[in-house]
Design a protein around this motif. Structure first.
Motif, short mmCIF file in Angstrom:
data_model
loop_
_atom_site.label_atom_id
_atom_site.label_comp_id
_atom_site.label_asym_id
_atom_site.label_seq_id
_atom_site.Cartn_x
_atom_site.Cartn_y
_atom_site.Cartn_z
N ILE A 118 8.03 4.70 -10.78
CA ILE A 118 7.41 5.88 -11.37
C ILE A 118 6.26 5.49 -12.29
O ILE A 118 5.19 6.11 -12.30
CB ILE A 118 8.46 6.70 -12.14
N ALA A 119 6.47 4.45 -13.09
CA ALA A 119 5.39 3.96 -13.96
C ALA A 119 4.20 3.49 -13.13
O ALA A 119 3.03 3.72 -13.48
CB ALA A 119 5.90 2.83 -14.84
N MET A 120 4.49 2.85 -12.00
CA MET A 120 3.41 2.35 -11.13
C MET A 120 2.64 3.49 -10.49
O MET A 120 1.43 3.39 -10.27
CB MET A 120 4.01 1.43 -10.07
N LEU A 121 3.32 4.60 -10.17
CA LEU A 121 2.61 5.77 -9.68
C LEU A 121 1.58 6.23 -10.70
O LEU A 121 0.44 6.57 -10.36
CB LEU A 121 3.60 6.91 -9.39
N GLY A 122 1.99 6.28 -11.97
CA GLY A 122 1.07 6.68 -13.02
C GLY A 122 -0.11 5.72 -13.15
O GLY A 122 -1.26 6.15 -13.31
N LEU A 123 0.16 4.43 -13.07
CA LEU A 123 -0.90 3.44 -13.21
C LEU A 123 -1.95 3.56 -12.12
O LEU A 123 -3.12 3.23 -12.33
CB LEU A 123 -0.30 2.03 -13.19
N ASN A 124 -1.55 4.05 -10.95
CA ASN A 124 -2.50 4.16 -9.83
C ASN A 124 -3.30 5.45 -9.83
O ASN A 124 -4.13 5.65 -8.94
CB ASN A 124 -1.75 4.02 -8.51
N ILE A 125 -3.09 6.31 -10.81
CA ILE A 125 -3.80 7.59 -10.82
C ILE A 125 -5.31 7.39 -10.95
O ILE A 125 -6.09 8.18 -10.42
CB ILE A 125 -3.26 8.49 -11.96
N GLY A 126 -5.72 6.32 -11.62
CA GLY A 126 -7.15 6.07 -11.77
C GLY A 126 -7.88 6.01 -10.44
O GLY A 126 -9.07 6.34 -10.36
N ARG A 127 -7.19 5.60 -9.39
CA ARG A 127 -7.79 5.53 -8.06
C ARG A 127 -8.11 6.92 -7.52
O ARG A 127 -9.04 7.10 -6.72
CB ARG A 127 -6.81 4.83 -7.11
N ASP A 128 -7.34 7.92 -7.96
CA ASP A 128 -7.45 9.26 -7.37
C ASP A 128 -8.24 10.25 -8.21
O ASP A 128 -8.41 11.40 -7.81
CB ASP A 128 -6.03 9.83 -7.16
#
Length: 470
Positions: free
Chosen positions: A424-434
């Motif tokens: 779940i934390a990793m999902l948040g970290l990848n938001i910058g891509r989107d």
């Protein structure tokens, strides 16, 4: 990747609208691996320490729990501009995410197996809730989408909750410039970024109202998305801690059913029905395929600020940043698995305040199941690791499996919500891509995505409720 391959996958263009035929590969440094592993572990540890808070809203409640803190803290770090995450760091993060979320499902499955006997009494509800997932979105969300003027994008935005395999199917079936594909892409994007948070809040509110049996809500969480299931199950468990094990077992079993049949039901049932109903609603609301109103003569009433003809819904499907791909070898895979197991064990100890030597054996068992799932998925690409691992973990801990009691005893102290919190934390970290693509979404698509998620969850829970209390 923004979520696990939640149903039968195909070649998924996760990093943008068009199939990426020229992938850029790279070998991460030890510093990149270490920094992303430690960052996700620190975020999750902080989320666990913050704890759970319940905000009463009359009979309902908003539940703020570690899953929410983890994704929010990850998102803040993922979008900040002071020291932004590079595409290479996000690519490393995506590899860790894929392993972590399958590890979560392994921990979930070993809790489902021992409960199979108890769950058999509500077997029809487990099957029928899938009908809710299939038709809830089409019946409830599609007419609203047409009325709001989404045009043919309404079909893609409402035939399902649009996880990765649906995205790939829509690309291959309709093409990247199709409004149907843009509808699918928009709901996929919003679900990937905000789905866990949205379902968590929705499950908390519905769980506090007392309208639904908590078992029905747990069954409704079988949306085909591991991250959404984690968020919803965490909220329900916070409200009904005495039923936590049953909630997780039902959600896991329901998600397995959705993973097995959901994609095919969507392609062969939901999509054709959506296309037929779209024509009906378009005539009723007098809208054309671009979403414009029609006058009495059937001519389109085009606003003065006419939108681009090839992008009438305002979404740029190519705005998602294309991160490079990690060149993975056997040694790197072993390192990723070891790191994921270590972080999962650490978070479980921190969250449950329990540690026993058997947990080391237990986490290794979960790791073995996770590894087998990845190997089987490589041998049979049409079945993703998420399906394999949940099925395997359920099977080996079922009462009829030889030695299952031993396996259950060494995994009984694991709480899947903590074991999988890293994903779940990793999902948040990848938001910058989107972020760039999110900026192109208009308010109509955001509303319809929320209705789609809500309709799928509530319709499935409602049908399960009907069967349970029949």
């Amino acid at each position: 990747m923004s979520d696990e391959a939640s149903t039968t996958p195909q070649a998924v263009p996760v990093h943008g609208g068009e199939a990426d035929t020229t992938k850029r590969w790279f070998k991460p440094s030890a510093k990149q691996w270490t920094s992303m592993i430690l960052l996700s572990a620190v975020i999750c540890s902080a989320a666990i320490l913050v704890g759970t808070y319940t905000i009463p809203l009359g009979k309902a409640a908003i539940v703020l729990q570690p899953v929410l803190w983890a994704v929010l803290m990850g998102a803040v770090i993922g979008v900040q501009r002071w020291k932004p995450l590079s595409g290479e760091n996000r690519a490393v993060n995506s590899v860790l995410l894929n392993v972590s979320i399958v590890l979560f499902l392994a921990a979930l499955g070993v809790g489902v197996g021992p409960s199979l006997g108890k769950l058999s009494t509500i077997g029809p509800a487990i099957v029928l809730q899938e009908v809710g997932h299939i038709f809830g979105t089409v019946i409830l969300a599609l007419p609203v989408a047409v009325a709001l003027g989404l045009g043919k994008a309404a079909i893609g935005a409402t035939w399902a909750i649009d996880r990765e395999s649906y995205l790939a199917y829509a690309l291959q079936k309709f093409g990247v410039k199709s409004p149907i594909y843009r509808g699918v892409f928009s709901v996929w994007l919003l679900g990937s970024v905000f789905g866990a948070v949205f379902i968590s809040l929705l499950a908390g509110i519905l769980g506090g109202l007392g309208i639904f049996d908590v078992r029905s809500l747990a069954l409704g969480l079988g949306l085909g998305s591991g991250s959404m299931m984690i968020g919803g199950a965490a909220a329900l468990t916070a409200i009904h801690p005495d039923q936590g094990a049953e909630i997780l077992a039902l959600a896991g079993l329901s998600n397995l059913v959705t993973n097995l049949v959901g994609f095919y039901a969507g392609v062969f049932v939901s999509m054709p029905i959506s296309q037929r109903l779209y024509k009906f609603w378009s005539r009723l609301f007098r809208r054309n395929d671009d979403g414009h109103r029609l006058d009495s003569n059937g001519n389109a009433i085009v606003p003065a600020t006419k939108r681009k003809e090839d992008n009438s819904d305002g979404l740029d499907v190519n705005a998602v940043i294309k991160d490079p791909e990690v060149a993975m070898g056997s040694k790197l895979w072993i390192m990723v698995f070891v790191a994921s197991l270590a972080v999962g064990l650490l978070l479980n100890v921190l969250g449950t305040h329990k540690f026993a030597p058997t947990q080391i054996t237990g986490i290794l068992l979960l790791g073995v199941l996770t590894a087998i799932a990845f190997v089987l998925s490589k041998l049979m690409p049409n079945v993703p690791p998420s399906v394999w691992v949940l099925a395997l973990a359920t099977l080996v801990t079922a009462p009829f499996f030889p030695g299952s009691s031993v396996l259950v005893s060494i995994t009984k102290d694991f709480n899947p919500l903590y074991v999988g919190l890293g994903s779940i934390a990793m999902l948040g970290l990848n938001i910058g891509r989107d972020v760039n693509a999110l900026k192109t979404l208009n308010w109509r698509l955001i509303i319809i995505a929320c209705i789609t998620f809500t309709a799928s969850f509530v319709a499935a829970a409602g049908l399960a409720q009907f069967v349970i209390h029949l």
